[in-house]
Structure formats: C-alpha cells, structure tokens
Design an enzyme around this catalytic site. Structure first.
Site: not given
Length: 345
Positions: A34, A127, A154, A158, A204, A222-223, A236, A302
């Site tokens: 879409n 994910s 989110y 999943k 991201n 940087v969180f 990650r 996170d």
C-alpha cells in the site's frame, strides 16, 4: 513453468531484497504493497538488478475485496511471503490499535484466501521479539525457548499471528507455513540500487547511523547505557538483509517442493550478538566516517539483549548468514551516499 510467489510489503526494505533473490532463483513475483512506508521507485531498483520488473498492485492487505482481486488477476499463485505490517516498537506502544488492526487483519485475510485460490504455503515474517527478554540460560535463544509476554504491541502482534497460523492449520486448512523469527536486518544490496528507506524519522539503528554520518541528522542517540551488558548498551543479532532474503527463498523452496510438517519455525540470524556501541564503532571503522553520537534515556519496549541460536536453519534449510559485519555496514553507507548523490535524501 515458473512458480508465482505473492510478496506482501514487497517494496519495503526486506520485501524488495527478497523479491530480488526470488527472481534470481527463477520465481515470478507479484508484489502487493500500500506504499505506506515505501516508495514505488523501489521497483526500478529491483528491475535494474534482476532485469525483470515484478508485477505490482497497490493494495492494502486489510482490504479484503481488493486483496481477493489480486488472486483473481494472477491465477496460479503458489506461495505467499507475508511482510506487510507496521513494525516500529516505539510507535506500537503509542498506537496499539493501529498495530493490531493492520498486522492481524492482513494475515487473516491472506489465510482465508489461500485455500480458495489453491495457494500451497505461506512464509510468515515473524520476529525474535516473541522471545521477549530471554533468561541467561536461554541465550543464545533457540526455537524451543519459551514465548514470553510481549514488551510491545508490535511484538504481541507477531505472537498472535504465529498462533493464528498454527490454529488455522490445526483446524484442517490444507496449507503449509514456515514461520521465520528473525533478528535485526541491516545493510543494503551490494549494488546500492535498493536499501532501507524509512519515511520520516528512522525507527531502526542503521538508517539513523547513516543519516547522521551524512549530515541529515544532527546526532545519533544511543538509547540507554545502563543495561546489564559489557558496555551498557543493548545487544542484538544483526543480520545482513541479503542473507535474510536468501533464507526466505530457501524456506519457500522447502514449503513448495518438500514433504514437511505443516508448520515449521526457524530462527534467522547470525548466532552472534553485537552491542549498539560495537555497531557504531564498527561503522566508523568500516567507512572511515566519524559519527556524532550521544547517550539518551532507555526507550520503552526495548529488550536488553537477545541473539539467536540458528543451528536449525543452518542444518534444515541449508542456509547460513556469513557476510562479515564490516561489509554489511559498508553496504548501508554506500546506499546512503547514493541517496544523497541522487537527491533523494
């Protein structure tokens, strides 16, 4: 005769790279998108790389009648790879109903249409968020690790979608599915003709890195620097998007051509965890470009650290992610430079 695969979200980041790999493996591709988070010009890049322009329909998968029109227009679709979904963890916390409506309804519509149009199998884009924050004894996380309460809407979509697929097939639906739980896709095609192109502020890490490096963003945030990790930043499993795309081709071949269980689940990653700080420093080393970055508070939703055990995918799918991280980060920078040179951003 070539087999036809429907790729939902096929002009997106992972979808476009997977379309390239499918076409290069000899499949015909029909893309449904879409264009809510991608651009039609992506088709030009796919065509330049492969020499073939995939069929394209601008359709929202939540619109059942429009979606069914695609199956009527392209009879003989044998498999589906379902990417189309809203995918930002932070945004999902702010707009949960948008995520539940979009991510769940789109899958339900596809599943309902599959038996009617004799579609054999669906590869579902899941994910590693379904694992939540794995306990120390479950790292690296395997497919048998417990599913934990999602930390974001989110992630919850999943989990719910995986359950919907398994419940539907258990009910007797004559379809097969491979669920791919993947980790963090990064990088761009080596030609720099397609890559990650988020609309608006990137959610991201890597687009934020490259946009900061090229001057679009003033600084990279940087969180969190107080996590229980060696350098205090999140860890990650970063996987090259082209390697990830090839995993989808392997999964589709398995679904269509092999006698397998009706539902199979695979982790798709590198098997190695990298911290945010390691990625930032790795980017500087791979490109020679210094980044202006600073620490910022933790971001809600996170996960602290997660990386995958990918032995099952390596053995069963005969697939492996083996592109060096330096090459992956360099590919992302090459893509960003091309965007600047062409006046895109």
């Amino acid at each position: 005769m070539k087999k036809t695969i429907l790729v939902t979200g096929g002009t997106g980041f992972i979808g476009s790279h997977t379309t390239v790999e499918l076409q290069e493996a000899g499949y015909d591709v029909v893309i449904v998108d879409n264009l809510s988070n991608s651009k039609i010009e992506v088709l030009d890049g796919i065509e330049k790389i492969t020499g073939v322009r995939p069929a394209f329909e601008q359709v929202d998968c939540c619109d059942m009648s429009a979606l069914e029109g695609v199956f009527s227009k392209y009879p003989g679709i044998q498999g589906i790879i379902h990417f189309a979904a809203s995918k930002a963890v932070g945004e999902s916390v702010e707009k949960p109903l948008l995520y539940y409506r979009n991510n769940i309804n789109s899958l339900v519509n596809l599943l309902e249409l599959m038996p009617k149009y004799d579609v054999k199998g669906i590869i579902f884009s899941s994910s590693c968020t379904v694992y939540g924050q794995p306990s120390a004894e479950n790292l690296p996380v395997t497919e048998e690790a417990p599913i934990q309460k999602a930390l974001s809407p989110y992630g919850n979509t999943k989990q719910i979608n995986e359950e919907i697929i398994q419940d539907y097939i258990h009910s007797g639906a004559k379809i097969k599915s491979v669920i791919l739980r993947y980790f963090n896709p990064i990088g761009a095609h080596p030609t720099a003709l397609i890559g990650e192109l988020p609309l608006g502020v990137p959610m991201n890490l890597i687009p934020f890195v490259t946009q900061t490096a090229i001057g679009i963003r003033k600084e990279l945030k940087v969180f969190g620097n107080d996590y229980n990790t060696p350098d205090g930043t999140c860890i990650r499993d970063y996987i090259y998007v082209v390697d990830l795309a090839k995993a989808h081709v392997a999964a589709m071949t398995r679904v269509l051509e092999e006698d397998t269980d009706p539902v199979e689940i695979f982790n798709i990653g590198t098997g190695r965890g990298l911290s945010t700080l390691e990625v930032v420093e790795g980017f500087e080393k791979a490109t020679g470009v210094k980044l202006n970055w600073t620490y910022a508070p933790r971001r809600e939703g996170d996960i602290e650290k997660v990386w995958g055990n990918v032995d099952k995918a390596n053995k069963v799918l005969g697939w492996k992610a083996d592109t060096p991280i330096e090459d992956v980060l360099a590919s992302a920078w090459k893509w960003q430079v091309r965007l600047r040179d062409e006046g895109v951003m």
